[in-house]
Design a protein around this motif. Structure first.
Motif, PDB file in Angstrom:
ATOM      1  N   GLY A   9      -6.198  26.924  15.962  1.00 16.58           N
ATOM      2  CA  GLY A   9      -7.069  27.958  16.417  1.00 16.58           C
ATOM      3  C   GLY A   9      -8.008  27.498  17.501  1.00 16.58           C
ATOM      4  O   GLY A   9      -7.620  26.862  18.118  1.00 16.58           O
ATOM      5  N   ARG A  10      -9.077  28.059  17.251  1.00 15.99           N
ATOM      6  CA  ARG A  10     -10.163  27.827  18.353  1.00 15.99           C
ATOM      7  C   ARG A  10      -9.945  28.250  19.685  1.00 15.99           C
ATOM      8  O   ARG A  10     -10.585  27.828  20.698  1.00 15.99           O
ATOM      9  CB  ARG A  10     -10.362  26.257  18.185  1.00 15.99           C
ATOM     10  CG  ARG A  10     -10.908  25.607  16.908  1.00 15.99           C
ATOM     11  CD  ARG A  10     -12.228  26.138  16.694  1.00 15.99           C
ATOM     12  NE  ARG A  10     -12.764  25.344  15.177  1.00 15.99           N
ATOM     13  CZ  ARG A  10     -13.473  24.617  15.001  1.00 15.99           C
ATOM     14  NH1 ARG A  10     -14.106  23.802  16.044  1.00 15.99           N
ATOM     15  NH2 ARG A  10     -13.900  24.108  13.832  1.00 15.99           N
ATOM     16  N   ASP A  11      -8.935  28.941  19.725  1.00 19.32           N
ATOM     17  CA  ASP A  11      -8.671  29.370  21.190  1.00 19.32           C
ATOM     18  C   ASP A  11      -9.891  30.334  21.722  1.00 19.32           C
ATOM     19  O   ASP A  11     -10.050  30.192  23.071  1.00 19.32           O
ATOM     20  CB  ASP A  11      -7.463  30.543  21.129  1.00 19.32           C
ATOM     21  CG  ASP A  11      -6.060  29.693  20.951  1.00 19.32           C
ATOM     22  OD1 ASP A  11      -6.126  28.434  21.253  1.00 19.32           O
ATOM     23  OD2 ASP A  11      -5.067  30.141  20.214  1.00 19.32           O
ATOM     24  N   GLU A  12     -10.512  31.016  20.998  1.00 17.50           N
ATOM     25  CA  GLU A  12     -11.851  31.798  21.334  1.00 17.50           C
ATOM     26  C   GLU A  12     -12.720  30.872  21.813  1.00 17.50           C
ATOM     27  O   GLU A  12     -13.255  31.000  23.176  1.00 17.50           O
ATOM     28  CB  GLU A  12     -12.398  32.705  20.258  1.00 17.50           C
ATOM     29  CG  GLU A  12     -13.311  33.374  20.687  1.00 17.50           C
ATOM     30  CD  GLU A  12     -13.954  34.323  19.805  1.00 17.50           C
ATOM     31  OE1 GLU A  12     -15.215  34.419  19.517  1.00 17.50           O
ATOM     32  OE2 GLU A  12     -12.866  34.889  18.993  1.00 17.50           O
ATOM     33  N   GLU A  13     -12.966  29.665  21.159  1.00 14.38           N
ATOM     34  CA  GLU A  13     -13.947  28.639  21.579  1.00 14.38           C
ATOM     35  C   GLU A  13     -13.473  28.065  22.802  1.00 14.38           C
ATOM     36  O   GLU A  13     -14.045  27.814  23.891  1.00 14.38           O
ATOM     37  CB  GLU A  13     -14.353  27.737  20.607  1.00 14.38           C
ATOM     38  CG  GLU A  13     -14.881  28.248  19.492  1.00 14.38           C
ATOM     39  CD  GLU A  13     -14.180  28.822  18.432  1.00 14.38           C
ATOM     40  OE1 GLU A  13     -13.029  29.078  18.627  1.00 14.38           O
ATOM     41  OE2 GLU A  13     -14.749  29.309  17.257  1.00 14.38           O
ATOM     42  N   LEU A  14     -12.052  27.727  23.002  1.00 17.43           N
ATOM     43  CA  LEU A  14     -11.651  26.954  24.271  1.00 17.43           C
ATOM     44  C   LEU A  14     -11.836  27.880  25.488  1.00 17.43           C
ATOM     45  O   LEU A  14     -12.096  27.464  26.545  1.00 17.43           O
ATOM     46  CB  LEU A  14     -10.148  26.763  23.698  1.00 17.43           C
ATOM     47  CG  LEU A  14     -10.031  25.509  22.875  1.00 17.43           C
ATOM     48  CD1 LEU A  14      -8.584  25.197  22.533  1.00 17.43           C
ATOM     49  CD2 LEU A  14     -10.600  24.202  23.389  1.00 17.43           C
ATOM     50  N   ASP A  15     -11.382  29.006  25.340  1.00 15.55           N
ATOM     51  CA  ASP A  15     -11.736  30.313  26.361  1.00 15.55           C
ATOM     52  C   ASP A  15     -12.921  30.160  26.634  1.00 15.55           C
ATOM     53  O   ASP A  15     -13.313  30.083  28.057  1.00 15.55           O
ATOM     54  CB  ASP A  15     -11.178  31.245  26.139  1.00 15.55           C
ATOM     55  CG  ASP A  15      -9.401  31.504  25.957  1.00 15.55           C
ATOM     56  OD1 ASP A  15      -8.887  30.539  26.234  1.00 15.55           O
ATOM     57  OD2 ASP A  15      -8.963  32.545  24.899  1.00 15.55           O
ATOM     58  N   ILE A  71     -15.570  27.960  26.426  1.00 11.35           N
ATOM     59  CA  ILE A  71     -15.947  26.729  27.148  1.00 11.35           C
ATOM     60  C   ILE A  71     -15.380  26.645  28.890  1.00 11.35           C
ATOM     61  O   ILE A  71     -15.926  26.429  29.806  1.00 11.35           O
ATOM     62  CB  ILE A  71     -15.459  25.416  26.191  1.00 11.35           C
ATOM     63  CG1 ILE A  71     -16.122  25.382  25.208  1.00 11.35           C
ATOM     64  CG2 ILE A  71     -15.439  24.162  27.385  1.00 11.35           C
ATOM     65  CD1 ILE A  71     -15.503  24.112  24.124  1.00 11.35           C
ATOM     66  N   HIS A  72     -14.024  27.362  28.700  1.00 13.57           N
ATOM     67  CA  HIS A  72     -13.367  27.158  30.066  1.00 13.57           C
ATOM     68  C   HIS A  72     -14.096  28.364  30.951  1.00 13.57           C
ATOM     69  O   HIS A  72     -14.454  27.810  32.113  1.00 13.57           O
ATOM     70  CB  HIS A  72     -11.793  27.716  30.071  1.00 13.57           C
ATOM     71  CG  HIS A  72     -11.091  27.463  31.073  1.00 13.57           C
ATOM     72  ND1 HIS A  72     -11.259  26.106  32.018  1.00 13.57           N
ATOM     73  CD2 HIS A  72     -10.672  28.274  32.027  1.00 13.57           C
ATOM     74  CE1 HIS A  72     -10.320  26.341  33.078  1.00 13.57           C
ATOM     75  NE2 HIS A  72     -10.110  27.770  33.025  1.00 13.57           N
TER      76      HIS A  72
END
Length: 139
Positions: free
Chosen positions: A96-102, A104-105
């Motif tokens: 998970g954490r794709d939303e957070e990674l996106d 941050i990017h």
């Protein structure tokens, strides 16, 4: 004292020592003979400087080249930051954490300006793993 003590040191030489020459500016490098104490002092220091001159000047040219390249925003071919996360413990299954990674990017962007993102939270929430996943994904 005619000249401040700092004037007796070669500019840019961090480890230089002041040389006391008991003369005015006109006569401070005019000596009666090679046996004169002032001549011996100045001569020995000049010889030491000459021995190291090639290396010192070469290093200054390299540094000046890097500074000029950095100021012009041109990449420095010989400069690179090694990507290594060997010392960071990594979980086997980062999910998970794709939303957070996106996010941050998106915040960091890629427009050449310096930006920072702060990841905060209680211990054990996965801040390090999130940062590690981002670093691996985007290098």
């Amino acid at each position: 004292m005619v000249v401040p003590r700092a004037s007796a040191v070669v500019l840019g030489a961090a480890d230089a020592e002041p040389i006391a020459i008991h003369a005015n500016h006109i006569h401070m490098v005019k000596f009666g003979s090679k046996s004169d104490t002032g001549y011996k002092t100045v001569s020995s220091h000049l010889q030491l400087m000459a021995v190291n001159a090639g290396d010192v000047i070469g290093l200054r040219w390299v540094m000046e080249g890097r500074v000029n390249a950095a100021c012009s925003n041109n990449p420095i071919e010989s400069f690179n930051v090694q990507f290594s996360v060997l010392e960071v413990p990594e979980v086997q299954h980062f999910i998970g954490r794709d939303e957070e990674l996106d996010r941050i990017h998106e915040e960091l962007g890629n427009n050449g300006s310096r930006k920072m993102v702060v990841v905060h939270g209680l211990g054990g929430m996965g801040k390090t793993q999130l940062a590690l996943a981002y670093a691996k994904r985007h290098r």
